[in-house]
Scaffold this motif. Structure first.
Motif, mmCIF file in Angstrom:
data_model
loop_
_atom_site.group_PDB
_atom_site.id
_atom_site.type_symbol
_atom_site.label_atom_id
_atom_site.label_comp_id
_atom_site.label_asym_id
_atom_site.label_seq_id
_atom_site.Cartn_x
_atom_site.Cartn_y
_atom_site.Cartn_z
ATOM 1 N N ASP A 413 65.446 20.824 75.567
ATOM 2 C CA ASP A 413 65.230 22.129 74.785
ATOM 3 C C ASP A 413 64.646 22.543 73.906
ATOM 4 O OD1 ASP A 413 66.135 24.304 75.888
ATOM 5 O OD2 ASP A 413 67.922 24.358 74.014
ATOM 6 N N GLY A 414 63.815 21.297 73.154
ATOM 7 C CA GLY A 414 62.601 21.962 72.560
ATOM 8 C C GLY A 414 62.591 21.472 71.515
ATOM 9 N N TYR A 415 64.025 20.223 70.878
ATOM 10 C CA TYR A 415 63.536 19.742 69.916
ATOM 11 C C TYR A 415 63.181 19.705 68.994
ATOM 12 C CZ TYR A 415 65.125 16.519 66.298
ATOM 13 O OH TYR A 415 65.307 16.053 65.355
ATOM 14 N N TYR A 416 61.923 18.869 70.095
ATOM 15 C CA TYR A 416 60.974 18.520 68.762
ATOM 16 C C TYR A 416 59.397 19.420 68.702
ATOM 17 C CZ TYR A 416 61.919 13.853 71.231
ATOM 18 O OH TYR A 416 62.828 12.459 71.170
ATOM 19 N N THR A 417 59.511 20.517 69.849
ATOM 20 C CA THR A 417 58.713 22.079 69.514
ATOM 21 C C THR A 417 59.258 22.267 67.732
ATOM 22 O OG1 THR A 417 57.870 22.017 71.012
ATOM 23 C CG2 THR A 417 58.407 24.195 70.127
ATOM 24 N N LEU A 418 60.529 22.840 67.962
ATOM 25 C CA LEU A 418 61.540 23.679 66.629
ATOM 26 C C LEU A 418 61.285 22.221 65.510
ATOM 27 C CD1 LEU A 418 65.222 24.186 66.694
ATOM 28 C CD2 LEU A 418 64.622 22.755 64.860
ATOM 29 N N LEU A 419 61.348 21.012 64.734
ATOM 30 C CA LEU A 419 60.908 20.704 64.396
ATOM 31 C C LEU A 419 59.583 20.708 64.058
ATOM 32 C CD1 LEU A 419 62.257 17.531 62.505
ATOM 33 C CD2 LEU A 419 61.017 16.363 64.349
ATOM 34 N N GLU A 420 58.949 20.620 64.636
ATOM 35 C CA GLU A 420 57.107 20.717 64.018
ATOM 36 C C GLU A 420 57.128 22.275 63.488
ATOM 37 O OE1 GLU A 420 54.238 20.419 67.322
ATOM 38 O OE2 GLU A 420 52.940 20.337 65.986
ATOM 39 N N GLU A 421 57.937 23.120 64.362
ATOM 40 C CA GLU A 421 57.172 24.489 63.993
ATOM 41 C C GLU A 421 58.986 25.131 62.648
ATOM 42 O OE1 GLU A 421 57.435 27.176 66.859
ATOM 43 O OE2 GLU A 421 55.717 25.844 68.598
ATOM 44 N N GLN A 422 59.372 24.749 63.411
ATOM 45 C CA GLN A 422 60.501 25.227 61.646
ATOM 46 C C GLN A 422 60.867 24.181 61.146
ATOM 47 O OE1 GLN A 422 62.408 27.099 65.501
ATOM 48 N NE2 GLN A 422 62.130 28.798 64.903
ATOM 49 N N GLY A 423 60.351 23.491 60.897
ATOM 50 C CA GLY A 423 60.978 22.057 60.320
ATOM 51 C C GLY A 423 60.922 22.753 59.072
ATOM 52 N N PRO A 424 59.814 22.813 58.383
ATOM 53 C CA PRO A 424 59.254 23.463 57.007
ATOM 54 C C PRO A 424 60.582 24.520 56.367
ATOM 55 C CG PRO A 424 57.263 23.859 57.970
ATOM 56 C CD PRO A 424 58.805 23.539 59.620
ATOM 57 N N LEU A 425 61.452 25.089 57.525
ATOM 58 C CA LEU A 425 62.732 25.937 56.866
ATOM 59 C C LEU A 425 63.317 24.514 56.145
ATOM 60 C CD1 LEU A 425 62.769 27.791 59.695
ATOM 61 C CD2 LEU A 425 61.951 28.950 57.169
ATOM 62 N N PHE A 426 63.593 23.626 56.710
ATOM 63 C CA PHE A 426 64.403 23.195 56.317
ATOM 64 C C PHE A 426 64.170 21.918 55.056
ATOM 65 C CE2 PHE A 426 65.212 23.276 60.576
ATOM 66 C CZ PHE A 426 66.892 23.315 60.407
ATOM 67 N N ALA A 427 64.760 21.238 53.752
ATOM 68 C CA ALA A 427 64.206 20.676 52.835
ATOM 69 C C ALA A 427 65.143 19.979 52.347
ATOM 70 C CB ALA A 427 64.923 21.292 51.289
ATOM 71 N N GLY A 428 64.556 18.551 52.068
ATOM 72 C CA GLY A 428 65.227 17.149 52.033
ATOM 73 C C GLY A 428 65.677 17.641 50.340
ATOM 74 N N ALA A 429 66.806 16.778 49.925
ATOM 75 C CA ALA A 429 67.867 16.309 49.172
ATOM 76 C C ALA A 429 67.287 17.030 48.213
ATOM 77 C CB ALA A 429 68.916 15.696 49.006
ATOM 78 N N PRO A 430 68.335 17.097 46.424
ATOM 79 C CA PRO A 430 67.118 17.586 45.377
ATOM 80 C C PRO A 430 67.235 16.991 44.928
ATOM 81 C CG PRO A 430 70.242 18.585 45.625
ATOM 82 C CD PRO A 430 68.810 18.029 47.483
#
Lengths: 478, 290
Positions: A413-430
């Motif tokens: 269901d488009g997980y990889y597209t989400l990862l590519e396009e909206q991945g930058p909205l997420f962030a790693g741990a501080p």
């Protein structure tokens, strides 16, 4: 016409010959570069995850066949993985030649100078530098494993985000949709707000009970005997409410609101209250669930929606032998409070956790050269697509465009597209050099809130005080 | 003189091994216990902090809670094991059909590694999937969730420990019972003693050394219980025993100094407890001799 045909044929032949020469040449390079180390055994340790298991089952064997270097790869529990790696590196025993570095622990490892600078090491050993291995091919996730000079300390091997999964078969069922609308006065849909998420959870729990089904409204990663619950709160729920960096202010060295922190602030309390309030709508195993059990519960069809680590998305959606809901998995961004997405887009925050890890070489390794070859092998472009399809992880920018991934993307269901396009909205741990130490301090308070022994406000207030005490002890306090 | 020298020579490998692997690590832990040492702190290495770690643990609510939980666990588990073990041992002194088979089945749990015992019990009791919560819910409408109810987690740990270790107690008791000479028992019966009087005045005094040894071993085991309880509940509510607390402080928190001080105090408490028990069971008082 005949001439053109002959020309095309010759060109095709030349191309094929060239490709086979290149392949043979690459094969020859590995054999030649690895010759001094053939027969050597390199050892590594990692958490047992889908991407790690692919390394153990597939890539290690391929590498050994190609180079004659044996790879002993231990995939174990998350706790054990850390204990083993840290003890080995701290005592300088050299048991492990490569260790899994989760994104959140890299700052601690770098602060202790546990890891070999891979960029520098490859530069110092040009005979071991594989031409197709290119550090710039990695996604920006690799930046978490670089120092200020841009040198890499770990070869990214998995990267994924924690997404909102839901069961399409339930959400798109006409009878269920009608029943929901009758009860709540609006259309059933994957949640976009916290209120909607809660309504969905409440509805499906009641629906499961009325139909005598083992179905609940949501997953909750609420283990009261494991740090998983703290992680879900601090890295998924908290950020989606606007609580960042665990509520710890690195400048003031405090988690308390009075000193610039936010762990005991209104946002954190609201987030924890909301999350714990979902427990009545979660399967009974929720208070014993880590990330593994959450994925298993969802795959068993026991929850209508939930926050699930993306590394599990592929197998839940496609593997009939392990999942009861293949073909029915919907993927969306997790729900967020008002303004959180906008803040993330501006770079002022993030909506959830961009998780993943890399393999690095400890200074204590006795086989650094052979291990460098291994890390380049798993970091080369040619192995990425199949690994990504198996483990729902992508570490190379080019992998997103691979036909295999494009095909898999439709099944998930488009997980990889989400990862590519909206991945930058997420962030790693501080960037905490005290990650595990402080998280261990917070754990018992989150557990007690889950058990109902403390309210969210009490739990977070006490946690913030305890964190400040620990930061003082560690020398990072005010 | 020569005999003495030969004796020491023969003993020396054992003594050297004990010194290297037993005494030296103990001294090291004792030394670390008087230091602040966390590898992820801003300052590297060990920093001598005197008695600070020991002072800290007196006010550490989590540690004190773990001691209380461990005490409850040990009392209930060992108490049950001793009573059950004695009853089973008595039973095994007599002949009954299927005795050999019963003895084999009864002894099987002893052969299972603690980590496997924890895994088996986890599979049995895990909410949502395990048969125990399923049937308790179906038959008795009882909510059994070890992740949610600390008391259930504690009692499950006790029952698991009893299942695992009662065979050990049975075997030691059986050895003790079979070693009791028949004459005093028969004489007591001839003198008109009741079954309880025979047990209290004859059997129990003869059994006292075995009982003492068994309880000592079980106390030491119970206080250092980690693996099977860890597997069962991950050290969650109701099962965060002292051993698990020490593990958490030393490994994930990497607070080696504080973890060492807790280990020393736990060892001290174990020794004191065993000594008090020794006095209580053996009835020995100050100044008494063998």
């Amino acid at each position: 016409m005949k001439k053109i045909f002959t020309l095309v044929l010759l060109l095709a032949f030349a191309l094929l010959a060239n490709m086979s020469l290149v392949t043979a040449d690459h094969h020859g390079w590995w054999v030649e570069a690895a010759a001094p180390y053939a027969g050597t055994t390199i050892r590594g340790v990692s958490e047992s995850t889908p991407p790690s298991n692919y390394v153990a089952d597939v890539l290690a064997a391929q590498f050994t066949e190609l180079t004659g270097i044996n790879v002993e790869f231990e995939t174990t529990s998350w706790d054990q993985m850390y204990s083993k790696a840290i003890n080995d590196m701290e005592a300088n025993t050299g048991i492990y030649d490569f260790v899994y570095i989760e994104q959140d622990i890299i700052y601690s490892y770098l602060a202790q100078d546990y890891l070999v600078n891979l960029t520098q090491f490859a530069g110092d050993n040009p005979d071991l530098a594989y031409a197709s291995y290119d550090e710039s091919a990695f996604t920006s996730f690799a930046d978490y494993f670089k120092n200020a000079d841009g040198d890499l300390f770990g070869v990214p091997m998995e990267a994924f985000v924690k997404v909102y999964l839901y069961r399409k078969d339930l959400f798109e069922d006409a009878d269920i949709m009608a029943a929901f609308e009758a009860d709540y006065g609006y259309a059933l849909a994957p949640a976009e707000t916290f209120e909607q998420y809660r309504d969905n959870a409440e509805f499906f729990t009641a629906y499961g009970e009325s139909m005598d089904m083992d179905l609940w409204g949501t997953t909750v990663q609420g283990s009261t005997g494991h740090p998983a619950s703290t992680y879900e709160f601090l890295e998924s729920i908290g950020p989606s409410f606007g609580l960042y960096n665990w509520g710890i202010n690195l400048e003031t060295g405090s988690a308390q609101s009075a000193n610039g922190g936010a762990l005991d602030g209104d946002t954190a309390v609201a987030a924890l209250d909301y999350w714990v309030g979902l427990l009545p709508f979660a399967p009974p195993e929720a208070t014993s669930s880590t990330w593994d059990e959450v994925a298993s519960s969802f795959a068993a069809g026991r929850a209508a929606q939930g926050w699930v680590y993306g590394e599990n998305a592929a197998w839940i959606a496609t593997d009939d032998s392990r999942s009861a809901i293949t073909g029915n998995v919907g993927v969306r961004l997790p729900v967020t409070a008002e303004g959180v997405i906008e803040a993330a887009e501006m770079g002022d925050g993030y909506i959830g956790y961009y998780d993943g890890g890399a393999f690095g070489i400890p200074h204590s390794s006795r086989n650094k050269e052979a291990t460098l070859l291994w890390l380049q092998f798993i970091g080369q472009p040619s192995v990425q697509a199949e690994w990504a399809a198996a483990g729902a992880r992508i570490t190379h920018t080019a992998t997103f465009d691979d036909p295999l991934i494009a095909e898999q993307d439709t099944k998930v269901d488009g997980y990889y597209t989400l990862l590519e396009e909206q991945g930058p909205l997420f962030a790693g741990a501080p960037p905490f050099p005290f990650h595990a130490q402080v998280r261990e301090i917070i754990d018992p308070f989150i557990h007690r809130v889950i058990l109902g022994e403390l309210t969210a406000a009490e739990g977070l207030s006490q946690a913030a005080m305890a964190v400040d005490e620990e930061l003082d002890r560690l020398g990072y306090g005010m | 003189m020569r005999n003495s020298r030969t004796g020491w020579l023969l003993l020396s490998p054992t003594l050297i091994i004990l010194l290297i692997f037993g005494f030296a690590p103990f001294l090291y832990v004792l030394f670390v216990g008087f230091n602040q040492w966390n590898v992820f702190s801003a300052e590297d290495g060990l920093i001598f902090n005197g008695l600070d770690n020991f002072r800290r643990l007196v006010f550490d609510a989590d540690f004190l809670h773990s001691v209380g939980l461990t005490a409850r666990f040990a009392i209930f588990a060992i108490g049950s094991e001793v009573v059950l073990g004695f009853v089973l041992a008595q039973m095994l002194t007599r002949n009954f059909p299927g005795k050999s088979l019963f003895r084999i089945i009864h002894t099987l749990p002893l052969m299972v590694a603690p980590i496997a015992v924890g895994a088996i019990w986890r599979l049995l009791v895990i909410p949502g999937f395990g048969p125990v919560p399923f049937f308790l819910d179906r038959w008795f409408d009882l909510q059994y969730q070890i992740g949610t109810y600390p008391d259930q987690a504690l009692w499950t740990s006790v029952i698991m420990d009893v299942w695992h270790w009662t065979p050990f107690v049975t075997l030691t008791m059986l050895a003790g019972l079979t070693a009791i000479p028949k004459e005093p028992v028969e004489q007591a019966k001839v003198d008109g003693a009741s079954r309880f009087q025979v047990f209290w005045y004859v059997t129990l005094p003869f059994l006292r050394p075995v009982l003492l040894t068994t309880v000592f071993i079980r106390i030491m085991d119970a206080i250092r219980t980690v693996d099977e309880v860890w597997m069962l509940a991950g050290g969650g509510p109701g099962t965060r025993f002292t051993g698990i607390y020490i593990w958490r402080v030393v490994f994930p928190r990497t607070d080696y100094g504080y973890g060492s001080s807790i280990s020393i105090i736990t060892l001290y408490l174990t020794i004191v407890l065993c000594w008090l028990l020794f006095i209580a069971i053996s009835g020995r008082r100050k100044g008494e001799t063998e």
